[in-house]
Design an enzyme around this catalytic site. Sequence first.
Site, PDB file in Angstrom:
ATOM      1  N   CYS A  75     -29.761  22.197 -14.509  1.00 18.53           N
ATOM      2  CA  CYS A  75     -28.909  23.384 -14.516  1.00 18.53           C
ATOM      3  C   CYS A  75     -27.919  23.258 -13.369  1.00 18.53           C
ATOM      4  O   CYS A  75     -28.327  23.119 -12.209  1.00 18.53           O
ATOM      5  CB  CYS A  75     -29.780  24.633 -14.350  1.00 18.53           C
ATOM      6  SG  CYS A  75     -28.863  26.183 -14.173  1.00 18.53           S
ATOM      7  N   CYS A 186     -21.828  22.789 -16.838  1.00 17.86           N
ATOM      8  CA  CYS A 186     -22.978  23.614 -17.202  1.00 17.86           C
ATOM      9  C   CYS A 186     -23.670  22.889 -18.339  1.00 17.86           C
ATOM     10  O   CYS A 186     -23.002  22.425 -19.276  1.00 17.86           O
ATOM     11  CB  CYS A 186     -22.536  25.013 -17.639  1.00 17.86           C
ATOM     12  SG  CYS A 186     -23.882  26.037 -18.285  1.00 17.86           S
TER      13      CYS A 186
END
Length: 277
Positions: A75, A186
Amino acid sequence: MSDRLAPIGIFDSGVGGLTVARAIIDQLPDEDIVYVGDTGNGPYGPLTIPQIRAHSLAIGDDLVSRGVKALVIACNTASSACLRDARERYSPVPVVEVILPAVRRAVAATRNGRIGVIGTQATIASGAYQDAFAAARDTEVFTVACPRFVDFVERGVTSGRQVLGLAEGYLEPLQLAEVDTLVLGCTHYPMLSGLIQLAMGDNVTLVSSAEETAKDLLRVLTELDLLRPHPDDPSVTAVRRFEATGDPEAFTALAARFLGPTLDGVRPVRRHAGAGR
């Protein structure tokens, strides 16, 4: 030898990190993995840095307590918020993240030195990518936050005119900046790569950190002599466990689209409220 047989821990705020998990499965097919999607607390993008750090370290604490041999922060938002803390906290367990692998790939790919980065509000505001690119010569970096992308991916909406229109609006400043390379900052965003490529045009190279992160993990495990030996018995296969802190059925429905037969159910786990130590 016992450490070699331990699983790899992977976590993300939701389903985005499955792009990293998929690359790890492809490049390290013999390895056991435990993946935690923090859908009960995510998405992380709108949260404060202390909140992101608390949720991330709580999951990291849980995975390390279960004896993982390496921890992958799949992440970008979590990597930007707590990487240094995680490496200090979990040493000697190696911690692999997603930002530097993407930066290295983008620097190698660019032709005109103009690189775009899109990410969550928290990732862009953290300056993590700007800092990572600082050492690269002859590059200019342009960043744009795309906060609504994660919501669409988490709902399973990865195509259609509404998402394309949103992408065109977000990406217009990068087109005007004439970037030739775009970092998908992302791990959810590769699931929108078709739309993003359409909005940016075929002359722009999209960079996803998933494959590069898997290569980094392979390098780290090799250097530390932690690679799992290939089993002599062909009937012995890797164990891959997927867990969600939110609704496991909703997570399963989304995850199955990206992992296919690799996904054999999702375990519900309690929501991690924050790091305690």
